[in-house]
Design an enzyme around this catalytic site. Structure first.
Site, PDB file in Angstrom:
ATOM      1  CG  ASP A 112      17.465  35.553  91.720  1.00 50.74           C
ATOM      2  OD1 ASP A 112      16.346  35.281  91.262  1.00 50.74           O
ATOM      3  OD2 ASP A 112      18.389  36.035  91.048  1.00 50.74           O
ATOM      4  CE  LYS A 157      18.532  26.955  88.058  1.00 49.47           C
ATOM      5  NZ  LYS A 157      19.864  26.645  87.708  1.00 49.47           N
ATOM      6  CG  MET A 184      27.493  29.672  87.781  1.00 49.24           C
ATOM      7  SD  MET A 184      26.504  30.444  86.484  1.00 49.24           S
ATOM      8  CE  MET A 184      27.484  31.883  86.098  1.00 49.24           C
TER       9      MET A 184
HETATM   10  N1  SAH Z   1      25.354  37.778  90.446  1.00 45.18           N
HETATM   11  C1  SAH Z   1      26.066  36.870  91.308  1.00 45.18           C
HETATM   12  C2  SAH Z   1      26.505  35.626  90.574  1.00 45.18           C
HETATM   13  C3  SAH Z   1      25.343  34.790  90.042  1.00 45.18           C
HETATM   14  S1  SAH Z   1      25.883  33.333  89.230  1.00 45.18           S
HETATM   15  C4  SAH Z   1      27.256  37.592  91.938  1.00 45.18           C
HETATM   16  O1  SAH Z   1      27.581  38.706  91.516  1.00 45.18           O
HETATM   17  O2  SAH Z   1      27.865  37.050  92.858  1.00 45.18           O
HETATM   18  C5  SAH Z   1      25.863  32.163  90.540  1.00 45.18           C
HETATM   19  C6  SAH Z   1      27.264  31.768  90.912  1.00 45.18           C
HETATM   20  O3  SAH Z   1      27.852  32.770  91.729  1.00 45.18           O
HETATM   21  C7  SAH Z   1      27.367  30.508  91.731  1.00 45.18           C
HETATM   22  O4  SAH Z   1      27.309  29.350  90.934  1.00 45.18           O
HETATM   23  C8  SAH Z   1      28.721  30.680  92.362  1.00 45.18           C
HETATM   24  O5  SAH Z   1      29.756  30.415  91.452  1.00 45.18           O
HETATM   25  C9  SAH Z   1      28.722  32.173  92.657  1.00 45.18           C
HETATM   26  N2  SAH Z   1      28.263  32.472  94.021  1.00 45.18           N
HETATM   27  C10 SAH Z   1      27.175  33.179  94.363  1.00 45.18           C
HETATM   28  N3  SAH Z   1      27.089  33.285  95.707  1.00 45.18           N
HETATM   29  C11 SAH Z   1      28.149  32.630  96.217  1.00 45.18           C
HETATM   30  C12 SAH Z   1      28.635  32.394  97.531  1.00 45.18           C
HETATM   31  N4  SAH Z   1      28.002  32.863  98.625  1.00 45.18           N
HETATM   32  N5  SAH Z   1      29.787  31.689  97.673  1.00 45.18           N
HETATM   33  C13 SAH Z   1      30.439  31.217  96.617  1.00 45.18           C
HETATM   34  N6  SAH Z   1      30.019  31.400  95.346  1.00 45.18           N
HETATM   35  C14 SAH Z   1      28.899  32.106  95.146  1.00 45.18           C
END
Ligand code: SAH
Length: 247
Positions: free
Chosen positions: A35, A57, A169
């Protein structure tokens, strides 16, 4: 027991925050589906002859449709390949991991799920924010600020709990989310924090009272986590940079 698909959480960003189990599983894979939000540094654990397919994306031209990703995994697994599905954070926290697991199971494929550190825990932790510090929060709620069908979470109900809110998000809808929480009776002084690129070398964050957060965090963009609640006061204002390797 041998598995044909590993559904792997790669952790919140810094490749060093991937688990040993994830690294070992990745090293067995013939095919890796990765991803956007997964740091490319994680691929250091993949075999050099592994086929790496970018399914996000940003990696591809457009978002790869979910059904296509699921079909690819099924196809490779049926060819006898070991597949590693590498997802950001934890595969089951807003990651569609549940949908992928169901699709693989429906196709009769053996799956091992390897959990990861979710961004909503990893990013606040880099600033020293304990999302459930027992003096101020009896729990934490993970909630999405962006839903597929455009419906809103029940912000008044969430505000009433008094629990820490960790919003995924939500950065592009920060003004609307903040307004909804304030209208729900949350105090304008409640501390809030937005963290962009959490745990990575380019991490940035802003701390402000809830009412001022949209203005203070206007320059931050996705991916970002928003933390709302008194636990934010434990943040080190000049936090050390996390020791991230290349993203
Ligand atoms: N499965 C992932 C979340 C996927 S949804 C998890 O457990 O972290 C994607 C969202 O995760 C982003 O829009 C943001 O809100 C958050 N996110 C993922 N990586 C991030 C990072 N390094 N720093 C801040 N927010 C993050």
């Amino acid at each position: 027991m041998s598995r044909s698909v590993f559904l792997i959480g790669a952790g919140p960003g810094d490749p060093e925050l991937m688990t040993l189990k994830a690294a070992r599983a990745l090293g067995k894979a013939d095919v890796v589906l990765i991803d956007d939000l997964v740091s490319r540094g994680c691929l250091a654990h993949a075999r050099s002859d592994a086929k790496v397919i970018e399914v996000g994306k940003r990696g591809g031209c457009k978002a790869t449709p979910q059904e296509f990703i699921e079909r690819l995994m099924v196809q490779y697994a049926r060819q006898g390949k070991i597949v590693a599905r590498l997802k950001g954070g934890d595969p089951f926290i807003f990651g569609r991991g549940g949908e992928e697991l169901a699709a693989l199971r429906a196709a009769g494929i053996d799956v091992e799920v390897i959990p990861g550190i979710t961004a909503g825990i990893g990013a606040p932790a880099t600033l020293g924010i304990p999302v459930t510090h027992r003096d101020v929060a009896r729990g934490v709620i993970f909630v999405t600020g962006h839903t597929k069908d455009g419906t809103e979470p029940d912000w008044p109900a969430l505000a009433r709990t008094g629990l820490t809110l960790v919003i995924y998000m939500g950065i592009t809808r920060l003004p609307e989310i903040t307004a909804a929480l304030l209208q729900s009776g949350m105090s304008a002084d409640t501390l809030a924090c937005a963290i962009e690129n959490g745990t990575l070398r380019n991490q940035r964050h802003v701390i402000a009272p809830l009412a001022l957060l949209p203005r203070s965090a206007a320059a931050l963009s996705s991916p970002a986590i928003i933390v709302v609640g008194d636990v934010v006061r434990f943040a080190r204002m000049a936090a050390a940079q996390p020791h991230a390797k290349a993203a």
